[in-house]
Design an enzyme around this catalytic site. Structure first.
Site, PDB file in Angstrom:
ATOM      1  N   HIS A 271      18.618 -11.944 -14.299  1.00  0.00           N
ATOM      2  CA  HIS A 271      17.828 -11.021 -13.492  1.00  0.00           C
ATOM      3  C   HIS A 271      18.707  -9.874 -13.010  1.00  0.00           C
ATOM      4  O   HIS A 271      19.876 -10.101 -12.673  1.00  0.00           O
ATOM      5  CB  HIS A 271      17.260 -11.751 -12.263  1.00  0.00           C
ATOM      6  CG  HIS A 271      16.293 -12.823 -12.603  1.00  0.00           C
ATOM      7  ND1 HIS A 271      16.698 -14.100 -12.914  1.00  0.00           N
ATOM      8  CD2 HIS A 271      14.947 -12.810 -12.688  1.00  0.00           C
ATOM      9  CE1 HIS A 271      15.630 -14.833 -13.165  1.00  0.00           C
ATOM     10  NE2 HIS A 271      14.562 -14.080 -13.045  1.00  0.00           N
TER      11      HIS A 271
ATOM     12  N   ASP B 160      42.865  -4.481 -22.931  1.00  0.00           N
ATOM     13  CA  ASP B 160      42.741  -3.176 -23.570  1.00  0.00           C
ATOM     14  C   ASP B 160      43.863  -2.231 -23.150  1.00  0.00           C
ATOM     15  O   ASP B 160      44.450  -1.538 -23.983  1.00  0.00           O
ATOM     16  CB  ASP B 160      41.390  -2.554 -23.242  1.00  0.00           C
ATOM     17  CG  ASP B 160      41.208  -1.205 -23.901  1.00  0.00           C
ATOM     18  OD1 ASP B 160      41.422  -1.106 -25.127  1.00  0.00           O
ATOM     19  OD2 ASP B 160      40.851  -0.243 -23.189  1.00  0.00           O
TER      20      ASP B 160
END
Length: 162
Positions: free
Chosen positions: A82, A133
């Site tokens: 949700h 990263d």
């Protein structure tokens, strides 16, 4: 650890089809979840991060912002989650020099009808991915591990701590 309060999959209907749980009749309560993950790296990469000497800048600040953004976008990333109005997201880093690792911990909080475990897990996952990263040029062999919920508060199933 299994949930002692549940033995059914709530995101599958009686026909085995994916199902977003209807929370409209649930009562609003304060909800909190804490999750953690870990990234292990070379000594060189670790020292560059903790001493803020990385060529890409303040790696931990960027990873913190990425984790916060990820928690806010969890409903867009995980199909049956949700969308939630989170009232608190906190991402913290705990360098562990003896392991050349950084433990990432995320706390998510709201007053709502459904829990925030997925948001905390998503924050940790994206924060560790961001660390990977930003540091992969120095150490492409890093590993991400131990992503798990540490604590949950609120809701019908109650509170628990790992």
């Amino acid at each position: 650890m299994t949930n002692p309060n549940s033995d059914v999959l709530t995101h599958v209907d009686e026909h085995g089809q994916a199902n977003m749980v209807d929370v409209s009749d649930k009562t609003i309560s304060k909800r909190l979840a804490v999750a953690q993950g870990r990234i292990n790296m070379s000594k060189t990469a670790f020292e560059m991060v903790v001493n803020n000497q990385h060529a890409k800048g303040d790696v931990l600040s960027v990873a913190r912002i990425a984790g916060i953004q990820a928690a806010k976008k969890c409903g867009d990333l995980i199909p049956l989650c949700h969308p939630l109005m989170l009232t608190k997201i906190q991402v913290d880093f705990y360098p562990e020099a003896n392991e050349n690792s950084i433990r990432v911990e995320a706390l998510c909080k709201l007053a709502g009808k459904t829990g925030v475990e997925m948001e905390a897990l998503t924050a940790v996952s994206v924060a560790t991915l961001t660390l990977f990263d930003m540091c992969k040029a120095v150490d492409p062999l890093m590993t991400i591990s131990d992503i798990q919920v540490l604590e949950k508060q609120g809701g019908k199933s109650g509170d628990w701590t790992r």
